[in-house]
Design a protein around this motif. Structure first.
Motif, PDB file in Angstrom:
ATOM      1  N   THR A   1       0.839  -1.201   0.000  1.00  0.00           N
ATOM      2  CA  THR A   1       0.000   0.000   0.000  1.00  0.00           C
ATOM      3  C   THR A   1       0.872   1.249   0.000  1.00  0.00           C
ATOM      4  OG1 THR A   1      -1.782  -1.137   1.189  1.00  0.00           O
ATOM      5  CG2 THR A   1      -1.787   1.276   1.237  1.00  0.00           C
TER       6      THR A   1
ATOM      7  N   ILE B   1      -3.233   5.664   1.797  1.00  0.00           N
ATOM      8  CA  ILE B   1      -4.627   5.437   2.165  1.00  0.00           C
ATOM      9  C   ILE B   1      -5.296   6.797   2.261  1.00  0.00           C
ATOM     10  CG2 ILE B   1      -6.214   4.500   3.890  1.00  0.00           C
ATOM     11  CD1 ILE B   1      -3.981   2.597   4.776  1.00  0.00           C
TER      12      ILE B   1
ATOM     13  N   GLN C   1      -9.199   8.462   2.782  1.00  0.00           N
ATOM     14  CA  GLN C   1     -10.616   8.263   3.108  1.00  0.00           C
ATOM     15  C   GLN C   1     -10.977   6.781   3.132  1.00  0.00           C
ATOM     16  OE1 GLN C   1     -12.680  10.844   0.324  1.00  0.00           O
ATOM     17  NE2 GLN C   1     -12.296  12.654   1.599  1.00  0.00           N
ATOM     18  N   GLY C   2     -10.089   5.993   3.738  1.00  0.00           N
ATOM     19  CA  GLY C   2     -10.327   4.567   3.932  1.00  0.00           C
ATOM     20  C   GLY C   2      -9.993   3.685   2.751  1.00  0.00           C
ATOM     21  N   GLU C   3      -9.656   4.276   1.598  1.00  0.00           N
ATOM     22  CA  GLU C   3      -9.367   3.490   0.396  1.00  0.00           C
ATOM     23  C   GLU C   3      -7.861   3.344   0.190  1.00  0.00           C
ATOM     24  OE1 GLU C   3     -10.236   3.631  -4.413  1.00  0.00           O
ATOM     25  OE2 GLU C   3     -11.587   4.662  -3.017  1.00  0.00           O
ATOM     26  N   LYS C   4      -7.417   2.119   0.015  1.00  0.00           N
ATOM     27  CA  LYS C   4      -6.003   1.831  -0.151  1.00  0.00           C
ATOM     28  C   LYS C   4      -5.613   1.819  -1.631  1.00  0.00           C
ATOM     29  CE  LYS C   4      -5.717  -0.986   4.043  1.00  0.00           C
ATOM     30  NZ  LYS C   4      -5.371  -2.313   4.620  1.00  0.00           N
ATOM     31  N   THR C   5      -4.449   2.368  -1.922  1.00  0.00           N
ATOM     32  CA  THR C   5      -3.892   2.354  -3.278  1.00  0.00           C
ATOM     33  C   THR C   5      -2.503   1.736  -3.208  1.00  0.00           C
ATOM     34  OG1 THR C   5      -5.125   4.316  -3.969  1.00  0.00           O
ATOM     35  CG2 THR C   5      -3.140   3.776  -5.230  1.00  0.00           C
ATOM     36  N   SER C   6      -2.274   0.705  -4.006  1.00  0.00           N
ATOM     37  CA  SER C   6      -0.988   0.007  -3.993  1.00  0.00           C
ATOM     38  C   SER C   6       0.058   0.785  -4.777  1.00  0.00           C
ATOM     39  CB  SER C   6      -1.136  -1.393  -4.592  1.00  0.00           C
ATOM     40  OG  SER C   6      -1.329  -1.302  -6.005  1.00  0.00           O
TER      41      SER C   6
ATOM     42  N   GLU D   1      -0.614   0.383  -8.456  1.00  0.00           N
ATOM     43  CA  GLU D   1      -1.734   1.218  -8.889  1.00  0.00           C
ATOM     44  C   GLU D   1      -1.304   2.681  -8.991  1.00  0.00           C
ATOM     45  OE1 GLU D   1      -5.567  -1.254  -7.076  1.00  0.00           O
ATOM     46  OE2 GLU D   1      -4.407   0.089  -5.777  1.00  0.00           O
TER      47      GLU D   1
ATOM     48  N   SER E   1      -4.649  15.092  -1.295  1.00  0.00           N
ATOM     49  CA  SER E   1      -5.526  14.145  -1.964  1.00  0.00           C
ATOM     50  C   SER E   1      -4.717  13.347  -2.973  1.00  0.00           C
ATOM     51  CB  SER E   1      -6.645  14.896  -2.711  1.00  0.00           C
ATOM     52  OG  SER E   1      -6.079  15.632  -3.802  1.00  0.00           O
TER      53      SER E   1
ATOM     54  N   THR F   1       3.933   3.698   3.824  1.00  0.00           N
ATOM     55  CA  THR F   1       2.558   4.043   3.474  1.00  0.00           C
ATOM     56  C   THR F   1       2.241   5.439   3.982  1.00  0.00           C
ATOM     57  OG1 THR F   1       1.825   1.740   3.567  1.00  0.00           O
ATOM     58  CG2 THR F   1       0.123   3.430   3.792  1.00  0.00           C
TER      59      THR F   1
ATOM     60  N   GLU G   1      -5.360   2.904  11.699  1.00  0.00           N
ATOM     61  CA  GLU G   1      -4.369   2.384  10.747  1.00  0.00           C
ATOM     62  C   GLU G   1      -3.052   1.992  11.418  1.00  0.00           C
ATOM     63  OE1 GLU G   1      -5.268   1.664   7.888  1.00  0.00           O
ATOM     64  OE2 GLU G   1      -7.102   2.867   7.655  1.00  0.00           O
TER      65      GLU G   1
END
Length: 511
Positions: free
Chosen positions: A18, A21, A23-28, A31, A61, A236, A255
């Motif tokens: 990851t 993160i 707003q709760g959404e994970k991006t690898s 990605e 963001s 992360t 987290e």
């Protein structure tokens, strides 16, 4: 090497890790790498070329992260701008910075609508969607306005990367402009990469680290310490759109965050509201303070309350920014900004540029791979700041026998009382030790007899009189250092990073 290339290397080595993160959404990492390539490809398709200047006007963001790394991958020079700047403040930077395109969010489009007629040379406004109505902007800007997500949907997942040299300018950071117009500090790819790498290694960032990024990403402190440095070593980033004590405590707990970076004002707010949240910071291994000197009393209270070490450091935009940190492998010294980080050298000099003896006050100067190329289109100002390979910081400092540096004050903030030098921080430290004082700032006020006098502005948490505080100061300060006036305020004026705006207070006493 540059930070965008390093992202590719990290993504290839650990694609599923990851990266951030939000707003709760994970991006690898893979990605993120794909998004960066797509965005760079979109910029190329729109006609941008290596060396073009593009403004980045965004809150914390994914738009900011992808926009930054994508533009750098194409070899563009990125100019981060504080999104809450006024139209006039933005106008100056956009014009002075020779901006060809803007990456922003729909929340801020009103400002660009107001500026549009002045900037026919701006080709595109690439807008991240948060749900704000921008139909009025769409009508005015027509084909200049592009959807960030729309571009990403149609972009190619391939890019012929330009050759990027270490000395190519990656970022132009405009200083806060507390005196005169802001100056654009040109940071090269080498500057940005080396400081991120040296900070990450010095602070022992690892893939297990989760760093809270609640400082504004447009500010160089967050840019390096809470964004580029953790991504450099596979950590992360926990992105918070804005600072709120409740949000910081929540993300730290949810987290299992390991690193928090903030300015002293943030630590003060966390401390004031932290009684019910002390266990939320249990996973934090390190807190980092910078941006302004941290009062010793606040540092000790915070460490005791949350049982975590606060490592104070030092930096400035012109040095990408970090030059010093308190080391992690031995006790930190309260009140010190620490020692040289790796590959960076600091020293304290007199007016002639000669190094002063240990313990004496002089100007802090810096050299290393992190020091800027110069100020954009300002050769004379560059020559004043960069001399014989050293960056003159304008900060007054001293160093002890073990190589720990201490900021005494800004050179321009020093108060001259009847021929005596008074450093505001010394007076502030005394006032901060009083249990009723939560915030304080000291400035020089005009005095017909002494030239200048000391004036203090304080925020208190309980009823106390000016005379009582003056009596307290008399116990700890020489007579010439005593405030002649103590003014009580509900809050001190601050910029978006929480830094106290001394210029506003100085203006207040000279009106």
């Amino acid at each position: 090497m540059n930070i965008s290339d390093q992202l590719s290397i990290t993504a290839k080595g650990n694609p599923s890790k990851t990266a951030y993160i939000f707003q709760g959404e994970k991006t690898s990492y893979m990605e993120l790498e794909g998004a960066v390539t797509k965005f760079a490809s979109s910029l190329k398709e729109l006609g941008y070329e290596k060396g073009d200047h593009i403004a980045l006007v965004s809150g914390n963001s994914p738009y900011y992260v992808i926009g930054l790394y994508g533009a750098l991958r194409l070899g563009l020079t990125v100019i981060p701008i504080n999104p809450i700047y006024t139209v006039e403040e933005m106008r100056y930077i956009l014009k002075n910075g020779d901006v060809k395109g803007v990456i922003t969010m729909d929340l801020f489009m009103d400002k660009f609508v107001a500026l549009a007629s002045d900037f026919p040379e701006i080709h595109h406004y690439i807008v991240g969607d948060t749900g704000a109505d921008v139909s009025h902007a769409q009508k005015l800007l027509n084909d200049k306005m592009k959807s960030f997500t729309g571009l990403m949907r149609t972009a190619e997942l391939s890019l012929e990367r330009p050759t990027i040299d270490d000395e190519d300018v990656a970022i132009i950071l405009y200083t806060s402009g507390t005196t005169g117009k802001p100056k654009g500090a040109m940071l090269t790819h080498k500057n940005v990469y080396s400081n991120a790498k040296d900070v990450a290694d010095y602070l022992k960032y690892s893939p297990e680290d989760k760093v809270i990024a609640t400082l504004p990403m447009f500010h160089v402190f967050c840019f390096t310490v809470a964004l580029n440095a953790p991504l450099m070593n596979g950590g992360t980033v926990l992105i918070l759109p804005r600072f709120s004590p409740e949000d910081v405590f929540k993300v730290a707990k949810d987290e299992k965050a390991t690193v928090f970076a903030g300015v002293p004002t943030m630590y003060n707010y966390l401390l004031q509201g932290g009684e019910a949240h002390k266990t939320d910071f249990e996973s934090i291994r390190l807190c980092i303070s910078g941006g302004a000197s941290m009062p010793v009393a606040l540092l000790k209270q915070f460490e005791q309350a949350f049982q975590v070490i606060v490592s104070e450091g030092y930096g400035l935009s012109e040095a990408s920014p970090v030059t010093c940190f308190n080391p992690l492998d031995r006790p930190r010294k309260a009140g010190s900004i620490g020692q040289n980080i790796w590959n960076v050298e600091n020293k304290v000099v007199d007016e002639l540029g000669d190094e002063v003896p240990v313990g004496e006050v002089g100007e802090l100067v810096v050299r290393g791979p992190n020091v800027m190329k110069g100020y954009y289109k300002l050769p004379e100002e560059t020559a004043v700041s960069l001399r014989d390979g050293w960056l003159y910081t304008g900060d007054m400092a001293k160093v002890d026998e073990e190589g720990y540096f201490y900021i005494v004050d800004r050179k321009k903030d020093m108060i001259l009382v009847g021929g005596y030098n008074v450093y505001p921080r010394e007076v502030e430290e005394v006032l901060y030790q009083h249990p009723n004082v939560t915030e304080v700032a000291v400035v020089g006020a005009p005095d017909p007899n002494l030239g200048e006098a000391v004036q203090a502005f304080v925020v208190v948490n309980d009823t106390i009189t000016e005379d009582q505080l003056l009596d307290y100061c008399r116990e700890h300060l020489a007579k010439y250092k005593l405030p002649t006036v103590i003014e009580f305020l509900d809050e001190l004026p601050k910029n978006t990073t929480g830094k106290i705006l001394r210029k506003n207070l100085r203006d207040r006493v000279t009106q």
